[in-house]
Design a protein around this motif. Structure first.
Motif, mmCIF file in Angstrom:
data_model
loop_
_atom_site.group_PDB
_atom_site.id
_atom_site.type_symbol
_atom_site.label_atom_id
_atom_site.label_comp_id
_atom_site.label_asym_id
_atom_site.label_seq_id
_atom_site.Cartn_x
_atom_site.Cartn_y
_atom_site.Cartn_z
ATOM 1 N N LEU A 256 4.396 -4.684 -43.209
ATOM 2 C CA LEU A 256 4.816 -3.457 -43.907
ATOM 3 C C LEU A 256 3.849 -3.048 -45.007
ATOM 4 C CD1 LEU A 256 8.695 -3.725 -44.106
ATOM 5 C CD2 LEU A 256 7.263 -2.479 -42.492
ATOM 6 N N HIS A 257 3.675 -3.877 -46.015
ATOM 7 C CA HIS A 257 2.841 -3.488 -47.154
ATOM 8 C C HIS A 257 1.630 -4.394 -47.317
ATOM 9 C CE1 HIS A 257 7.051 -2.200 -48.133
ATOM 10 N NE2 HIS A 257 6.404 -1.054 -48.082
ATOM 11 N N LYS A 258 1.414 -5.237 -46.326
ATOM 12 C CA LYS A 258 0.187 -6.060 -46.226
ATOM 13 C C LYS A 258 0.009 -7.077 -47.345
ATOM 14 C CE LYS A 258 -0.814 -3.586 -42.583
ATOM 15 N NZ LYS A 258 0.416 -2.850 -42.388
ATOM 16 N N GLU A 259 1.102 -7.538 -47.925
ATOM 17 C CA GLU A 259 0.933 -8.657 -48.845
ATOM 18 C C GLU A 259 0.588 -9.889 -48.025
ATOM 19 O OE1 GLU A 259 4.072 -8.906 -51.704
ATOM 20 O OE2 GLU A 259 3.580 -6.931 -52.511
ATOM 21 N N CYS B 20 2.068 -9.504 -44.290
ATOM 22 C CA CYS B 20 3.289 -8.780 -43.923
ATOM 23 C C CYS B 20 2.889 -7.467 -43.242
ATOM 24 C CB CYS B 20 4.110 -8.504 -45.178
ATOM 25 S SG CYS B 20 5.582 -7.513 -44.855
ATOM 26 N N ALA C 175 12.331 -7.373 -46.151
ATOM 27 C CA ALA C 175 12.352 -7.001 -44.739
ATOM 28 C C ALA C 175 12.173 -8.240 -43.860
ATOM 29 C CB ALA C 175 11.244 -5.995 -44.457
ATOM 30 N N CYS D 275 10.384 -11.324 -45.628
ATOM 31 C CA CYS D 275 9.308 -11.128 -46.605
ATOM 32 C C CYS D 275 9.899 -11.103 -48.015
ATOM 33 C CB CYS D 275 8.564 -9.819 -46.337
ATOM 34 S SG CYS D 275 7.229 -9.526 -47.531
ATOM 35 N N SER E 233 8.758 -9.833 -50.616
ATOM 36 C CA SER E 233 8.409 -8.628 -51.372
ATOM 37 C C SER E 233 9.586 -7.658 -51.458
ATOM 38 C CB SER E 233 7.211 -7.952 -50.725
ATOM 39 O OG SER E 233 6.955 -6.713 -51.333
ATOM 40 N N LEU E 234 10.028 -7.155 -50.329
ATOM 41 C CA LEU E 234 11.142 -6.204 -50.324
ATOM 42 C C LEU E 234 12.294 -6.669 -49.452
ATOM 43 C CD1 LEU E 234 9.359 -2.725 -50.254
ATOM 44 C CD2 LEU E 234 10.424 -3.912 -52.179
HETATM 45 S S1 FES Z 1 8.061 -5.887 -47.175
HETATM 46 FE FE1 FES Z 1 6.492 -7.419 -46.955
HETATM 47 S S2 FES Z 1 4.877 -6.719 -48.232
HETATM 48 FE FE2 FES Z 1 6.427 -5.192 -48.464
#
Ligand code: FES
Length: 125
Positions: free
Chosen positions: A87-90, A85, A62, A57, A59-60
């Motif tokens: 984890l944080h639903k992006e 995603c 992961a 992902c 975003s972070l």
């Molecule tokens: S790790 Fe994928 S949206 Fe945060």
């Protein structure tokens, strides 16, 4: 398709390689795969469309995308398949990788096609 036939097809194709049987992917689900030193996420939608993306992902960072939530969105009147995603639903478009709900780098996506019961992915992507 026999292994010999696959080898012949690979030799004929400089642009794509088979990565798994299409029957290995369940509708509405994703699977992670290791390909040429990279983790990729493979998806089969409930409607039977196939996609490949990075398992990572943007975003972070992961490595979770194969466990994401498949869905869809309507953009400018056109329905597009998406992956959220876990984890944080992006939410990312599966055709372009563009994030739809955050100012986040695009998810890397790769061209795949289904042929002779196999999923083929562009090489060197
Ligand atoms: S790790 Fe994928 S949206 Fe945060």
């Amino acid at each position: 398709m026999s292994a010999q036939t696959i080898e012949n097809v690979i030799a004929e194709s400089q642009e794509a390689a088979p990565i798994c049987r299409s029957s290995d992917l369940l509708p509405g689900w994703g699977e992670a795969a290791w390909l040429e030193g990279r983790q990729i996420a493979l998806f089969r939608t409930e409607a039977g469309r196939f996609y490949a993306a990075s398992h990572h992902c943007p975003s972070l960072g992961a490595k979770v995308m194969a466990r994401g939530i498949l869905g869809d969105a309507t953009i400018e009147g056109q329905r597009v398949d998406t992956i959220a995603c876990p984890l944080h639903k992006e939410v990312y478009r599966l055709d372009t990788g563009i994030c739809l709900n955050a100012d986040t780098e695009a998810l890397a996506v790769y061209e795949v096609t289904e042929r002779d019961g196999w999923i083929w992915m562009e090489q060197g992507a």
